[in-house]
Write a protein that holds these residues in place. Structure first.
Motif, mmCIF file in Angstrom:
data_model
loop_
_atom_site.group_PDB
_atom_site.id
_atom_site.type_symbol
_atom_site.label_atom_id
_atom_site.label_comp_id
_atom_site.label_asym_id
_atom_site.label_seq_id
_atom_site.Cartn_x
_atom_site.Cartn_y
_atom_site.Cartn_z
ATOM 1 N N MET A 167 0.833 -1.204 0.000
ATOM 2 C CA MET A 167 0.000 0.000 0.000
ATOM 3 C C MET A 167 0.865 1.250 0.000
ATOM 4 O O MET A 167 1.852 1.321 0.745
ATOM 5 C CB MET A 167 -0.898 0.035 1.243
ATOM 6 N N VAL A 168 0.499 2.213 -0.817
ATOM 7 C CA VAL A 168 1.075 3.550 -0.716
ATOM 8 C C VAL A 168 0.151 4.355 0.187
ATOM 9 O O VAL A 168 -1.066 4.417 -0.049
ATOM 10 C CB VAL A 168 1.189 4.228 -2.097
ATOM 11 N N PRO A 181 -1.365 11.576 -6.084
ATOM 12 C CA PRO A 181 -0.824 11.118 -7.372
ATOM 13 C C PRO A 181 -1.863 10.297 -8.119
ATOM 14 O O PRO A 181 -2.613 9.519 -7.519
ATOM 15 C CB PRO A 181 0.378 10.257 -6.949
ATOM 16 N N GLU A 182 -1.921 10.463 -9.410
ATOM 17 C CA GLU A 182 -2.885 9.687 -10.202
ATOM 18 C C GLU A 182 -2.280 8.393 -10.724
ATOM 19 O O GLU A 182 -2.996 7.460 -11.055
ATOM 20 C CB GLU A 182 -3.392 10.539 -11.362
ATOM 21 N N ARG A 185 3.870 7.311 -11.957
ATOM 22 C CA ARG A 185 4.765 8.257 -12.627
ATOM 23 C C ARG A 185 4.673 9.670 -12.030
ATOM 24 O O ARG A 185 5.517 10.522 -12.313
ATOM 25 C CB ARG A 185 4.462 8.283 -14.117
ATOM 26 N N ASP A 186 3.638 9.909 -11.218
ATOM 27 C CA ASP A 186 3.500 11.207 -10.558
ATOM 28 C C ASP A 186 4.295 11.298 -9.251
ATOM 29 O O ASP A 186 4.399 12.378 -8.662
ATOM 30 C CB ASP A 186 2.026 11.486 -10.234
ATOM 31 N N LEU A 187 4.855 10.177 -8.802
ATOM 32 C CA LEU A 187 5.466 10.151 -7.470
ATOM 33 C C LEU A 187 6.707 11.032 -7.368
ATOM 34 O O LEU A 187 7.097 11.419 -6.261
ATOM 35 C CB LEU A 187 5.821 8.704 -7.087
ATOM 36 N N HIS A 188 7.307 11.359 -8.494
ATOM 37 C CA HIS A 188 8.503 12.208 -8.441
ATOM 38 C C HIS A 188 8.166 13.608 -7.925
ATOM 39 O O HIS A 188 9.063 14.357 -7.512
ATOM 40 C CB HIS A 188 9.164 12.304 -9.825
ATOM 41 N N LEU A 262 -3.234 4.997 -4.911
ATOM 42 C CA LEU A 262 -2.838 4.137 -6.044
ATOM 43 C C LEU A 262 -3.219 2.673 -5.828
ATOM 44 O O LEU A 262 -2.486 1.761 -6.205
ATOM 45 C CB LEU A 262 -1.324 4.251 -6.284
ATOM 46 N N SER A 263 -4.380 2.416 -5.245
ATOM 47 C CA SER A 263 -4.769 1.043 -4.907
ATOM 48 C C SER A 263 -4.915 0.153 -6.143
ATOM 49 O O SER A 263 -4.705 -1.066 -6.053
ATOM 50 C CB SER A 263 -6.086 1.052 -4.119
#
Length: 299
Positions: A167-168, A181-182, A185-188, A262-263
């Motif tokens: 899990m995030v 984040p969607e 790739r948005d985690l940066h 981000l599940s």
């Protein structure tokens, strides 16, 4: 004592107890002539006559009786020791050395320690908590508990519980400031709390998968830790997003201290296994532990 000498002594005791070669031979599953020859050779090696033989009877000599008086109690103790080895489950006793990851120790085993002790009070659990990929054979452990993907090779594995998920998570306050984040790739764009395996230099790269697409996120942030309890605390304080197992984060999410993100990118996987060397005779305390914990963690 050599094996042949033990067998000869056992044959002598059986003849003395049965009072005949034929009765003893039947019990020992050999022919009377072979048994007679064995005793003659045994007496010759000892230089002592143990039995007086006639066509109708067999009697123990004075020296034979002296030997019987010493070895019969020893055979009794031997039989008792063997009986204790195959004692019923209520008599399970001894030490059980276990090597567990911290998550497995705290969330799978710890809640059941009291119940196991009540069920098997004569068993001592010797637990080593170790998040490294340790060799349980070299470490002389009876068993280990790890995620399935981290199992050592050539082990017998028993699944404990059902599937697990990564899990995030992040605190509500952080998400209120930065949004969500969607995709991975948005985690940066987000501060992240990173994990380093104990004893290793590399930092774990977060893993994601959806519809056959696999993504490894190279994240950054203000904290690197090798302990997930520290990461949970940091996430609750809003230092960044954390990537944890569901078994660790579930209570914090339920209490509203963390939110899951981000599940759809973190599908379930096999989960935890107890594993042990492939031995012919499993220690009875390990068999009891596997049955006990496996029964409690069914899902």
């Amino acid at each position: 004592m050599r094996g042949s000498e033990f067998a000869d002594l056992k044959a002598f005791v059986t003849i003395a107890e049965r009072g005949s070669f034929s009765g003893a031979a039947k019990m020992l599953a050999i022919s009377p002539s072979a048994l007679s020859q064995r005793m003659r050779e045994f007496e010759a090696r000892l230089g002592v006559r143990l039995l007086n033989r006639t066509t109708r009877s067999v009697a123990v000599t004075e020296q034979g009786q002296a030997l019987l008086n010493k070895i019969v109690p020893l055979f009794g103790a031997f039989d008792q020791a063997m009986a204790e080895l195959i004692a019923p489950e209520a008599e399970v006793a001894g030490s059980l050395r276990l090597n567990l990851s911290r998550v497995a120790a705290l969330y799978l085993l710890a809640p059941h320690l009291r119940a196991f002790h009540h069920a098997y009070p004569a068993v001592t659990l010797d637990i080593t908590i170790d998040d490294r990929f340790s060799d349980i054979v070299a470490g002389r452990f009876d068993a280990g508990i790890r995620l399935g993907e981290a199992l050592e090779r050539d082990m017998v594995a028993v699944r404990l519980g059902g599937q697990r998920e990564s899990m995030v998570v992040a605190s509500p306050d952080l998400l209120a400031r930065l949004g969500e984040p969607e995709s991975p790739r948005d985690l940066h764009r987000f501060p992240c709390i990173r994990f380093r395996w104990p004893g290793a230099m590399n930092i774990y790269r977060w893993e994601f998968e959806r519809d056959g697409e696999v993504v490894e996120a190279d994240i950054s942030g203000p904290l690197i830790a090798n302990d997930t309890a520290m990461m949970l605390t940091a996430a609750e304080q809003g230092l960044g997003l954390a990537y944890l197992l569901d078994i660790e984060a579930a209570a914090h999410i339920k209490a509203g201290r963390l939110m899951r993100l981000l599940s759809d990118w973190t599908p379930p996987f096999a989960g935890f296994y107890l594993y042990h060397p492939n031995a012919r005779q499993m220690p009875k305390q390990l068999r009891a532990f596997i049955d006990f914990l496996g029964g409690r963690l069914k899902s």
